[in-house]
Design an enzyme around this catalytic site. Structure first.
Site, PDB file in Angstrom:
ATOM      1  N   CYS A 113      81.226  22.988  92.798  1.00  0.00           N
ATOM      2  CA  CYS A 113      82.605  22.386  92.622  1.00  0.00           C
ATOM      3  C   CYS A 113      83.246  22.583  91.468  1.00  0.00           C
ATOM      4  CB  CYS A 113      82.417  20.645  93.463  1.00  0.00           C
ATOM      5  SG  CYS A 113      81.396  20.616  94.584  1.00  0.00           S
ATOM      6  N   HIS A 252      87.039  15.518  90.720  1.00  0.00           N
ATOM      7  CA  HIS A 252      86.544  15.763  92.221  1.00  0.00           C
ATOM      8  C   HIS A 252      86.449  15.198  92.939  1.00  0.00           C
ATOM      9  CE1 HIS A 252      84.297  18.426  94.695  1.00  0.00           C
ATOM     10  NE2 HIS A 252      82.885  18.405  94.080  1.00  0.00           N
ATOM     11  N   ASN A 282      83.820  15.745 100.911  1.00  0.00           N
ATOM     12  CA  ASN A 282      83.470  17.170  99.395  1.00  0.00           C
ATOM     13  C   ASN A 282      83.557  18.500 100.288  1.00  0.00           C
ATOM     14  OD1 ASN A 282      82.445  18.474  97.087  1.00  0.00           O
ATOM     15  ND2 ASN A 282      80.803  17.163  96.817  1.00  0.00           N
TER      16      ASN A 282
END
Ligand code: ACO
Length: 325
Positions: A113, A252, A282
């Site tokens: 990520c 994030h 996500n």
């Protein structure tokens, strides 16, 4: 000296919505639990036949349209992804072909990520060195294909989508990518991984294997808050900016409580924190460019704003960037 500016931005989410009500039918959970513990109400996931390259291509098209750049002028395509269509070749070469980017080199960056920040840093270095003038940077993932929809601690979080930027050379000093940082600590590899399907334990239909994600959620949660807060401070220190000079913090989008905790550690008030996790979930490398694009389109982020981006992912890998959009 050359600087990298963001000349165009675009994003793409799959049509297929997976709501908390849908997940209530799959595992022992509730909309109230998911909303209060993660901030997520729904996420978008791929339909059969769709893959990371589809989302990446759509996002890239929009970024190129906004930049007003022709295919001939893109010299490099960098796709940050941890969920490529195939183990090889990379997603970037599929995008290159679909968009007719005949003069471009390609690469995928696999930094979980934190991939988008790593890709942005890589593009920035190509531009600062003078090697390239126009680079397509894409964050794209299809985590739904590696999510176990019988595991209530992971299936509530993950989603699919893509965001893309056209990063171009500029000689104007006061805009663009100001500073980037990336870090890692492989001590935590076993805390978040897909154990099987790689070269260590290749897919074998006659064996019991785990080809979906395993995650120690509470451990990753604590690490995420700590590394993202540290990196945000490091990026500000190294670029000589104070937190008051930042218009928006964009962490994030992993869990609303992680976003809130990082903002609190940084003393950033709620109105200066970007979150779109509620409707997006996500989607790994795609969360930050999607959040920038959506909030620019909504008029919240404006041209010239200073954005502090921070991300973390499996490994652990993390990084940050300060940009004037
Ligand atoms: N519904 C209801 N109860 C649940 C659910 C659920 N979906 N999931 C867990 N629970 C239960 C647990 O079983 C536990 O019950 P118990 O107390 O009876 O044992 C209780 O809720 C608390 O569990 P925790 O795991 O401590 O819950 P937590 O508040 O930590 O939330 C979560 C879990 C959402 C996974 C959180 O830890 C988290 O978000 N972690 C970080 C995940 C993350 O950001 N990953 C990034 C991945 S990046 C990449 O590269 C892919």
């Amino acid at each position: 000296m050359y600087r990298s500016i963001i000349r165009g931005i675009g994003s793409h989410l799959p049509q297929n919505r997976l709501t908390n009500a849908d997940i209530e039918k799959m595992v022992d959970t509730s909309d109230a639990w998911i909303t209060s513990r993660t901030g997520i109400s729904e996420r978008r996931i791929a339909s059969p036949g769709e893959a990371t390259s589809n989302f990446a291509t759509e996002a890239a098209k929009k970024a190129m349209d906004q930049a007003g750049i022709s295919a001939e002028d893109i010299e490099m395509v960098i796709v940050a992804t941890e969920t490529p269509d195939y183990l090889f070749p990379p997603v970037a070469v599929i995008v290159q072909h679909r968009l007719g980017l005949n003069k471009a080199g390609v690469m995928d960056i696999h930094a979980t990520c934190a991939g988008f920040i790593t890709a942005l840093q890589t593009a920035d270095q190509y531009i600062r060195s003078g090697m390239y003038q126009n680079i397509l940077v894409i964050g794209a993932d299809t985590l739904s294909r590696f999510t176990d929809y019988t595991d209530r601690s992971t299936c509530i979080l993950f989603a699919d989508g893509a965001g893309a930027l056209v990063v171009s050379r500029s000689e104007t000093e006061d805009i663009g990518i100001i500073h980037t940082a990336t870090h890692a600590n492989g001590e935590h590899v076993q805390s978040l991984l897909i154990p099987s399907g790689g070269s260590l334990d290749p897919f074998n239909p006659s064996k019991e294997q785990k080809t979906t994600m395993y995650m120690d959620g509470p451990k990753i949660f604590k690490l995420a808050v700590s590394v993202m807060s540290e990196t945000a401070k490091e990026v500000l220190d190294k670029s000589g900016y104070s937190v008051d000079q930042v218009n928006f913090l964009i962490p994030h989008q992993a869990n609303q409580r992680i976003i809130d905790a990082v903002a609190k550690n940084m003393d950033v008030p709620q109105e200066k924190v970007i979150s779109n996790i509620k409707y997006v979930g996500n989607n790994s490398s795609a969360t930050i460019p999607i959040a920038i694009d959506a909030n620019m389109k909504a008029g919240k982020i404006k041209k010239g704003d200073t954005l502090l981006l921070v991300a973390f992912g499996a490994g652990l890998i993390w990084g940050g960037a300060l940009i004037k959009i």
